[in-house]
Design an enzyme around this catalytic site. Structure first.
Site, mmCIF file in Angstrom:
data_model
loop_
_atom_site.group_PDB
_atom_site.id
_atom_site.type_symbol
_atom_site.label_atom_id
_atom_site.label_comp_id
_atom_site.label_asym_id
_atom_site.label_seq_id
_atom_site.Cartn_x
_atom_site.Cartn_y
_atom_site.Cartn_z
ATOM 1 N N HIS A 83 35.924 12.027 18.571
ATOM 2 C CA HIS A 83 34.606 12.701 18.171
ATOM 3 C C HIS A 83 33.620 12.200 19.227
ATOM 4 O O HIS A 83 33.598 11.256 19.969
ATOM 5 C CB HIS A 83 34.378 11.693 16.885
ATOM 6 C CG HIS A 83 34.133 10.319 17.092
ATOM 7 N ND1 HIS A 83 33.074 9.547 17.717
ATOM 8 C CD2 HIS A 83 34.952 9.210 16.669
ATOM 9 C CE1 HIS A 83 33.079 8.512 17.488
ATOM 10 N NE2 HIS A 83 34.302 8.038 17.054
ATOM 11 N N ASP A 85 30.389 11.905 18.571
ATOM 12 C CA ASP A 85 28.866 11.356 18.355
ATOM 13 C C ASP A 85 29.136 9.746 18.524
ATOM 14 O O ASP A 85 30.161 9.131 18.568
ATOM 15 C CB ASP A 85 28.555 11.610 16.734
ATOM 16 C CG ASP A 85 29.576 11.276 15.896
ATOM 17 O OD1 ASP A 85 30.796 11.341 16.242
ATOM 18 O OD2 ASP A 85 29.157 10.421 14.939
ATOM 19 N N ASP A 114 33.876 3.727 21.935
ATOM 20 C CA ASP A 114 33.954 4.781 20.763
ATOM 21 C C ASP A 114 33.254 5.921 20.716
ATOM 22 O O ASP A 114 31.855 5.725 20.418
ATOM 23 C CB ASP A 114 33.801 3.722 19.538
ATOM 24 C CG ASP A 114 33.761 4.264 18.187
ATOM 25 O OD1 ASP A 114 34.525 5.345 18.106
ATOM 26 O OD2 ASP A 114 32.888 3.658 17.207
ATOM 27 N N GLU A 146 31.472 11.954 13.283
ATOM 28 C CA GLU A 146 32.277 11.373 12.380
ATOM 29 C C GLU A 146 31.751 9.896 11.876
ATOM 30 O O GLU A 146 32.322 9.530 11.025
ATOM 31 C CB GLU A 146 33.660 10.950 13.772
ATOM 32 C CG GLU A 146 34.921 10.291 13.167
ATOM 33 C CD GLU A 146 34.824 8.644 12.942
ATOM 34 O OE1 GLU A 146 35.588 8.078 12.376
ATOM 35 O OE2 GLU A 146 33.887 8.224 13.618
ATOM 36 N N GLU A 147 31.156 9.396 12.945
ATOM 37 C CA GLU A 147 30.535 7.921 12.306
ATOM 38 C C GLU A 147 29.648 8.194 11.097
ATOM 39 O O GLU A 147 29.376 7.158 10.315
ATOM 40 C CB GLU A 147 29.449 7.551 13.599
ATOM 41 C CG GLU A 147 30.119 7.119 14.837
ATOM 42 C CD GLU A 147 31.272 6.076 14.794
ATOM 43 O OE1 GLU A 147 31.450 5.500 13.785
ATOM 44 O OE2 GLU A 147 31.929 5.784 15.933
ATOM 45 N N GLU A 174 40.574 6.759 18.884
ATOM 46 C CA GLU A 174 39.863 5.839 18.628
ATOM 47 C C GLU A 174 40.233 4.357 19.388
ATOM 48 O O GLU A 174 41.729 4.375 19.674
ATOM 49 C CB GLU A 174 39.875 5.403 16.944
ATOM 50 C CG GLU A 174 39.167 6.662 16.173
ATOM 51 C CD GLU A 174 37.828 6.660 15.987
ATOM 52 O OE1 GLU A 174 37.212 5.792 16.396
ATOM 53 O OE2 GLU A 174 37.239 7.509 15.564
ATOM 54 N N HIS A 368 30.300 -0.190 18.499
ATOM 55 C CA HIS A 368 28.995 -0.170 17.232
ATOM 56 C C HIS A 368 28.290 -1.321 17.619
ATOM 57 O O HIS A 368 27.402 -1.793 16.752
ATOM 58 C CB HIS A 368 29.439 -0.387 15.921
ATOM 59 C CG HIS A 368 30.065 0.997 15.433
ATOM 60 N ND1 HIS A 368 30.312 1.156 14.011
ATOM 61 C CD2 HIS A 368 30.930 1.824 16.107
ATOM 62 C CE1 HIS A 368 31.000 2.285 13.966
ATOM 63 N NE2 HIS A 368 31.378 2.840 15.048
HETATM 64 ZN ZN ZN Z 1 34.897 5.913 16.442
#
Ligand code: ZN
Length: 396
Positions: A83, A85, A114, A146-147, A174, A368
């Protein structure tokens, strides 16, 4: 890799590309066109064909690019998926989150692990695939948002289904420290809105309290939670073994003496099997529409209960025999299988018959967070996995 030189070049190229990728501020929900164009251009120059799928406003885009087999065989195509984003940044970063910064053995930046690190590796390796005598197609799949509950991937998957891409091996990069993840629960999030009729608290019979009906609804959810426990599959690999349900918040009302006309409930469930999600929603909707709503309408005919789906991230089920896991195990020499508590796009690919594994560079521990980083050595490990895929994708 063939020579020390090539492997250094590949590593340097992956760092360079990762630096470029981090500079695109592709926070979930934002326009990601320039990042996708950047990836598309690299792959097109190497002879890849590609197509894009969009959200309604064409603001956010998925890319699916293919390096075609030169000597087609019956080997399953490989999809390398990530992903594009990243989650928003909060204050407190020691470096600019959108400027890749290398300190010692780590590269810092939002998305470093990530999961722009994986995307960078796939793009850095693409020139090698393009020159190889591939006997199967290699696909590059880069999705948006995705997030925020996997919003982009379902649009891509729908198109793949239409185009008949339903067989293959998918690696979702991931951050797992290159460990094999072969299952996770689903994650379904909802907000249910209640609208009744405001009035003075001294005459409750003349109003419809949204707060009170929301409370009944919450009680029903708690009751259904017990049913979910009873439905726990015998051979469940998860902890806890059953589908969970949680009420995240109840919001409504303005004063002690006013009947609340509005209230909403945030709640989520993590089904271990899809059927639990269906069971829960069916029972709940029945209760809302056949019991609560008619009761509300007796006093105020415009009363309403509306359940909004925030996101339904499909669970990723363990397959007894998984081509994807076997391939990655063979290449990394690691036969372990783990389950994780975070959701990914894996279940969506699996749903259309694509054998899927989650395995990628970096650690979810750093995802994150403030000062997100990837250990540079992880990029090397990922490149070596991609090299293994090349070896497994050329005719002898
Ligand atoms: Zn991710």
């Amino acid at each position: 890799m063939s020579t020390e030189n090539t492997s250094d070049q590949l590593f340097n190229s992956s760092v360079k590309i990762l630096t470029d990728l981090i500079a695109f501020k592709t926070i979930s929900g934002k326009d990601n066109n320039s990042l996708i164009d950047y990836c598309d251009e690299i792959l097109k120059k190497l002879g890849a064909t590609s197509f894009k799928t969009f959200d309604d406003e064409k603001k956010r885009v998925n890319l699916f690019a293919t390096l075609k087999a030169k000597h087609p065989s019956d080997k399953k195509p490989i999809i390398l998926s990530g992903h594009t984003d990243v989650v928003p940044v909060s204050k407190g970063w020691s470096t600019d989150p959108f400027v890749a910064t290398i300190k010692n053995d780590k590269l810092f930046g939002r998305g470093a692990c990530d999961m722009k690190g994986f995307i960078a590796c796939t793009l850095a390796f693409a020139p090698i695939y393009s020159k190889a005598n591939l006997d199967r197609d290699i696909h590059f799949s880069y999705t948006f948002d995705e997030e925020t509950a996997c919003i982009g991937a379902p649009i891509l998957i729908k198109e793949l289904k239409k185009r008949g891409v339903k067989d293959g091996i998918c690696i979702i990069g991931e951050p797992t420290n290159m460990k094999i993840i072969d299952a996770h629960k689903g994650c379904y999030e909802y907000t249910t809105y209640f609208e009744g009729l405001a009035g003075h608290s001294s005459a409750p019979h003349k109003g419809v309290s949204a707060v009170e009906y929301a409370s009944k609804y919450v009680n029903k959810l708690i009751e259904l939670r017990e049913k979910l426990k009873e439905r726990s599959p015998k051979d469940s690999i998860f902890d806890p073994p059953h589908s969970t349900l949680s009420i995240g918040g109840i919001f409504g009302g303005i004063a002690h003496n006013v009947i609340a006309d509005k209230c909403h409930v945030n709640w989520e469930t993590r089904p271990v099997v899809k059927e639990d999600g269906v069971f829960l929603n069916t029972e709940l909707d029945k209760y809302a529409n056949e019991i609560l709503l008619p009761d509300m309408k007796k006093v105020f005919s415009n009363s309403s209960i509306k359940k909004k789906i925030i996101g339904e991230v499909t669970g990723f089920d363990r397959d007894k025999k998984s081509n994807a896991c076997e391939l990655v195990s063979y290449l990394t020499g690691d036969n372990t299988r783990e389950v994780v508590s975070f959701g990914t796009e894996a279940g969506l690919f699996q749903e259309i018959g694509i054998s899927t594994v989650v395995c990628g560079p970096g650690s979810i521990e750093q995802a994150h967070k403030v000062d997100e980083f990837i250990v540079l050595d992880e990029l090397k490990k990922c490149l070596s996995l991609l090299d293994g895929i090349k070896v497994q994708s050329i005719s002898n």
